[in-house]
Design an enzyme around this catalytic site. Structure first.
Site, PDB file in Angstrom:
ATOM      1  N   ASP A  91      12.603  50.958 -10.346  1.00  0.00           N
ATOM      2  CA  ASP A  91      11.290  50.813 -10.966  1.00  0.00           C
ATOM      3  C   ASP A  91      10.472  49.776 -10.208  1.00  0.00           C
ATOM      4  O   ASP A  91      11.021  48.840  -9.609  1.00  0.00           O
ATOM      5  CB  ASP A  91      11.426  50.363 -12.426  1.00  0.00           C
ATOM      6  CG  ASP A  91      11.976  51.461 -13.326  1.00  0.00           C
ATOM      7  OD1 ASP A  91      11.998  52.621 -12.887  1.00  0.00           O
ATOM      8  OD2 ASP A  91      12.374  51.145 -14.455  1.00  0.00           O
ATOM      9  N   ARG A  92       9.169  49.921 -10.287  1.00  0.00           N
ATOM     10  CA  ARG A  92       8.270  48.995  -9.592  1.00  0.00           C
ATOM     11  C   ARG A  92       8.553  47.531  -9.975  1.00  0.00           C
ATOM     12  O   ARG A  92       8.543  46.639  -9.129  1.00  0.00           O
ATOM     13  CB  ARG A  92       6.821  49.358  -9.923  1.00  0.00           C
ATOM     14  CG  ARG A  92       5.787  48.451  -9.266  1.00  0.00           C
ATOM     15  CD  ARG A  92       4.383  48.888  -9.632  1.00  0.00           C
ATOM     16  NE  ARG A  92       3.386  48.058  -8.990  1.00  0.00           N
ATOM     17  CZ  ARG A  92       2.069  48.228  -9.116  1.00  0.00           C
ATOM     18  NH1 ARG A  92       1.608  49.230  -9.852  1.00  0.00           N
ATOM     19  NH2 ARG A  92       1.222  47.428  -8.499  1.00  0.00           N
TER      20      ARG A  92
END
Length: 289
Positions: free
Chosen positions: A145-146
């Site tokens: 995930d970012r």
């Protein structure tokens, strides 16, 4: 626009060097300039087909597959895009913690997406390709995930990518995370075995919920340290579902500190006042058997 310039349906046969890559990654290269949100919409609507059948974004191509690529109008110019600056490239270069002829391991910073799209001009893989322009085969082996930091594998050769994907399917790659959760966890070790189902909102945002009809999902947790208002855990993924650790911790009653999607707003605000301004989830270790 003349008729000769009008987009047409294309049928492309997959070669051996393209085998085992996800269809969405394949399409990103085939349809350069197409927004990622539109690409996934084409997949959901069945406009992209493999061997005349519908597939989802996780389908892995096989040599000899025939891919139907629908007629889409691409942006004529990428002049409006923004390339990663020198500071970003220097930061990523310093984050390389292992490299050999076929593989890189990056300590990805929190806040950096693994790839561009959905309003992002670039991500980790685009920055790496700019950093190493002579290395033609750079590909993400998996994703983070970012807002998650830590270890991510980058293949430098198609053959290495295929081998690592095979090892992942065989369960021979382990992924361990450090995670700070809200509240005190009394158990030394515990597991969350709860099926997860992914939904995509109209905005393109992904939301994952515990659902009896979802995919089997298992995370094992070990207590590392108990703090006054939180607990530091180590998590090992036994399956690799989207947002798995984030949803499983929330499901157990102890959401991750700083998680603005599955966490608690007031608790997050409290931790932010103490200086925690990010999702406290870090991929601390990857093991390859």
């Amino acid at each position: 626009m003349s008729n000769s310039d009008k987009p047409v349906v294309r049928f492309v046969e997959v070669g051996e060097d393209e085998q085992d890559q996800r269809i969405d990654n394949y399409l990103i290269r085939q349809l350069k300039g197409l927004p990622r949100s539109r690409l996934y919409r084409l997949l959901r609507k069945g406009e992209v087909r493999v061997n005349k059948g519908r597939i989802d974004a996780s389908y892995r191509l096989q040599a000899g597959d025939t891919v139907r690529i629908p007629p889409v109008r691409l942006a004529e110019s990428n002049s409006g895009s923004v390339a990663p600056g020198n500071k970003v490239l220097e930061r990523i270069d310093a984050a390389i913690i292992h490299e050999d002829d076929g593989l890189m391991v990056i300590d990805k910073p929190s806040g950096l997406a693994v790839h561009g799209g959905s309003g992002l001009n670039y991500g980790l893989i685009e920055a790496l390709r700019q950093l190493r322009p002579k290395t033609q085969g750079l590909e993400l082996v998996h994703r983070l995930d970012r807002d998650t930091s830590g270890c991510i594998l980058i293949a430098k050769k198609r053959s290495v990518l295929r081998e690592l994907h095979q090892l992942m399917r065989q369960g021979r790659i382990t992924k361990d995370y450090l995670v700070l959760v809200c509240g005190k966890v009394s158990r030394k070790r515990f597991s969350v075995d709860a099926p997860l189902r992914k939904n995509v909102l109209k905005s393109g945002e992904r939301i994952v919920r515990v659902d009896p009809e979802g995919k089997p999902s298992l995370t094992r947790f070990k207590c590392v340290q108990q703090l006054t208002e939180a607990t530091l855990l180590e998590a090992r993924l036994e399956t690799g579902r989207t947002h798995q650790i984030r949803v499983h911790t929330a499901h157990s009653g102890h959401p991750i500190a700083g998680d603005d999607k599955y966490g608690e707003r007031e608790t997050n605000r409290h931790f932010a006042d103490m200086g925690l301004n990010r999702l406290f989830l870090h991929a601390v270790r990857i093991g390859i058997k």
